[in-house]
Design an enzyme around this catalytic site. Structure first.
Site, PDB file in Angstrom:
ATOM      1  CG  ASP A  32      -1.976   1.066   1.157  1.00 33.85           C
ATOM      2  OD1 ASP A  32      -2.982   0.850   0.487  1.00 33.85           O
ATOM      3  OD2 ASP A  32      -1.770   2.125   1.786  1.00 33.85           O
ATOM      4  CG  ASN A  72      -5.431  11.093  -5.930  1.00 34.70           C
ATOM      5  OD1 ASN A  72      -5.030  11.364  -7.051  1.00 34.70           O
ATOM      6  ND2 ASN A  72      -6.183  10.042  -5.697  1.00 34.70           N
ATOM      7  CG  HIS A 126      -8.748  12.374  -8.529  1.00 35.87           C
ATOM      8  ND1 HIS A 126      -8.640  11.341  -7.618  1.00 35.87           N
ATOM      9  CD2 HIS A 126      -9.631  13.255  -7.995  1.00 35.87           C
ATOM     10  CE1 HIS A 126      -9.425  11.585  -6.587  1.00 35.87           C
ATOM     11  NE2 HIS A 126     -10.043  12.737  -6.781  1.00 35.87           N
ATOM     12  CG  ASP A 140      -5.538   8.531 -12.605  1.00 32.15           C
ATOM     13  OD1 ASP A 140      -5.730   7.941 -11.526  1.00 32.15           O
ATOM     14  OD2 ASP A 140      -6.459   8.983 -13.311  1.00 32.15           O
ATOM     15  CG  ASP A 150      -3.186   3.769  -2.128  1.00 35.00           C
ATOM     16  OD1 ASP A 150      -4.202   3.081  -1.878  1.00 35.00           O
ATOM     17  OD2 ASP A 150      -2.610   4.440  -1.248  1.00 35.00           O
TER      18      ASP A 150
END
Length: 638
Positions: free
Chosen positions: A246, A254, A259, A263, A290
């Site tokens: 993680d 973010n 976003h 990405d 993530d």
């Protein structure tokens, strides 16, 4: 007239068709040959009526056996091509041999026997065309050889019946060849359509198991692969490891950069994982958000898995260049090994997930291996959750209070309320154990409301100006209903809301920041102070500090311990104190225990101190005596 070699799927389908149909062709040839031989026994030599048919039968039986055994074989395109080319050559030989044998018998028979031969040759052509229709070249070869001699031969006999038979067979053969061509074309088109359908299906399956953003296999592919390799490992008695990773610090990227930047970051993470030199037995997946995972049959010992996890963490800690900024994140990894940690794929995944969760709580940015100690902790936490759900929380939960002291004059400025749970089943359970469990189980709000009511009830008796600090969970700020419940408790209390400081940890930022901001603003409107607890240990950013209406920050014990010996800690605390002054925020130093730590903090200008140096947490009914001893109020009677 040659076997097509540029279509592997067509070759395999032709081979499968022949495995079903050629035994029938050889059976027809064999039985028809003996029928003709029987009608010529009395007139033809024995070698023509017995020896040659016996030889034909032996060859036919061998070919029947070969193709019968080939029914269950899945040939490679190369093997199918060799078999079909061999059949093409045999078609020429068989047609020539059987036709020659028929002509050798012709002089020995009467008109009836000769008619039988005509029937034999015509039925041979028809049966061969049907049985060889999926190999066009072989069917045409047989037709040309048999009819190319049979039709002229019978047409030149001058006998009207034989001439009529020759013409009839010629017309029938032409019609059969036309049908052969049509059927072969349809067969080839059907095979090609199946190939296209299979390719489309495979592509759809690939896309269904592919994460479109990173190009890595997705969650569905992960569990499918895990099931397969786990079954294989259990069958072979081998080992495998599952890891879940993680990203730490992804959500701030973010939130701050958008976003789109998030990405792009995930794409680079996927590329870095794919580029790791991990061996052919290690596969990476993106589970969603993530969260990533890997399954390995290469590194299956504890040290090897930990080394792989360390490589992953090191790889992902390197700066990532985005269009908006250069950012740096880290990754926490949890791994579990079969058969050490689990006896099923689901348990293996759960244990790796728990190792990840434990690592994120205790050692972010590192790899954590599931162990017997973690297994015992899982069982302990499951028991705590079960008992907590059934507990009489109103009776079992209590609140103790740790003083916050002004170092400059020694006056107690307030108290932080700390939860305690005395369970009849488990005994005293530390809040560091039961509060996170309540958060994960979704009922921490119940604990918050009970503890807040008890804390403000005690605080109502305090001297004017003494403040109460109370910890809120991130879940207490995630909904408007939770904030309204807190407001209702304060509204029903005689303790003024302007005298309470709600402490929130930086982990609250990992949740819905906008909702957290609205909740904090609502509490500020009520007059409550807002403290940022454990400052510097979580998701801090100056942007967020500026966005929240904070009144106080609290510096965590981890920066204070041995402050006088650790230059790095000294500089960090110095910087944080300067930051708080520049932002006009009060600053509370937590966890002060020794005189050396206190002297170092005094040199830095720290004012508000909390810790065992002044006092451990005090029960509510003992606060009067504590305040008297501190010189704040008169002693309480009794």
């Amino acid at each position: 007239m040659s076997v097509p070699s540029d279509n592997p799927s067509l070759l395999r389908e032709q081979y499968r068709a022949f495995a079903r149909q050629l035994p029938m062709m050889y059976f027809i040839l064999m039985t028809s040959t003996w029928a003709v031989a029987a009608t010529h026994m009395a007139t033809a030599p024995l070698w023509l009526t017995t020896a040659l048919p016996a030889l034909f039968t032996a060859v036919s039986l061998a070919r029947i056996r070969h193709w019968w055994l080939s029914r269950s074989i899945e040939p490679t395109p190369e093997a199918a091509l060799r078999a079909l080319r061999r059949t093409n050559r045999l078609a020429f030989v068989i047609a020539a041999v059987f036709t020659g044998w028929s002509y050798m018998l012709f002089p020995y028979g009467d008109a009836y026997a000769q008619s039988h031969l005509a029937f034999y040759m015509s039925i041979t052509v028809i049966s061969c065309i049907f049985c060889l229709m999926f190999l066009r070249s072989a069917a045409v070869t047989v037709t040309v050889i048999v009819n190319g001699t049979f039709i002229p031969f019978y047409a030149l006999t001058g006998q009207p019946t034989f001439v009529a038979i020759a013409v009839n067979i010629a017309l029938v053969s032409v019609g059969m060849l036309v049908i052969l061509m049509v059927n072969y074309r349809n067969f080839a088109e059907m095979v090609n359509a199946q190939v296209r359908t299979e390719a489309l299906s495979n592509e759809n399956l690939r896309l269904a198991n592919l994460d479109s953003l990173t190009g890595l296999p997705n969650r569905r592919a992960f569990f499918s692969h895990l099931q397969d390799v786990f079954a294989e490992a259990r069958k072979d008695g081998t080992r495998l490891a599952v890891g879940i990773l993680d990203l730490d610090g992804f959500k701030p990227v973010n939130d701050v950069y958008g976003h789109s930047a998030g990405d792009k970051l995930l794409v680079q993470v996927g590329a870095r994982l794919s580029d790791l030199n991990t061996g052919s037995g290690t596969h990476f997946f993106r589970l969603g958000g993530d969260e990533f995972a890997f399954v390995t049959t290469d590194a299956t010992e504890g040290s090897a898995v930990m080394a792989l996890g360390k490589d992953i963490c090191h790889t992902l800690q390197k700066p990532i260049i985005l269009p908006a900024a250069t950012v740096q994140i880290s990754a926490s990894v949890g791994v579990a090994i079969h058969p050490d940690a689990a006896t099923s794929p689901e348990t293996l995944f759960d244990h790796a997930d728990y190792a990840l969760y434990h690592g994120k709580r205790t050692r972010r940015g590192t790899c954590t291996l599931f162990s017997n100690a973690l297994d015992a902790q899982i069982r302990r936490e499951a028991l705590i959750e079960q008992v907590l759900r059934q507990a009489d929380l109103e009776q079992e939960l209590t609140v103790v209070f740790q003083p916050i002291v002004d170092r400059s004059n020694g006056r107690t400025m307030g108290f932080e309320a700390l939860a305690r749970w005395e369970s009849p089943v488990l005994g005293c359970v530390p809040p560091g154990q039961f509060v996170p469990i309540a958060e994960r189980a979704g009922f921490v709000g119940t604990l918050t409301r009970i503890l807040l009511r008890k804390a403000v009830a005690t605080a109502e008796t305090w001297p004017a100006g003494t403040r109460l600090s109370f910890n809120l969970s991130a879940h207490d700020l995630n909904t408007e209903e939770s904030v309204l419940a807190i407001a209702a408790i304060l509204g029903n209390s005689a303790f003024g809301s302007h005298r309470i400081d709600f402490e929130i940890t930086e982990t609250a930022f990992a949740h819905d920041f906008e909702q957290v901001r609205k909740s904090v603003e609502a509490l500020r409107v009520m007059g409550c102070g807002i403290s940022l607890d454990d400052f510097g240990t979580g998701y801090s950013s100056l942007t967020r500090l500026h966005a929240l209406p904070l009144t106080k920050i609290k510096i965590d014990r981890s920066f204070v311990k041995d402050l006088h010996k650790n230059p790095a800690s000294y500089k960090i605390v110095k910087s944080l104190l300067a930051l708080s002054r520049d932002m006009h925020l009060d600053c509370v130093i937590e966890g002060v225990e020794t005189q050396e730590e206190m002297d170092a903090l005094a040199a830095l200008g720290a004012v508000l101190i909390q810790g065992y140096f002044y006092s451990p947490p005090v029960a509510g009914h003992e606060l009067g005596n504590y305040l008297y001893a501190a010189g704040t109020v008169a002693p309480q009677a009794g």
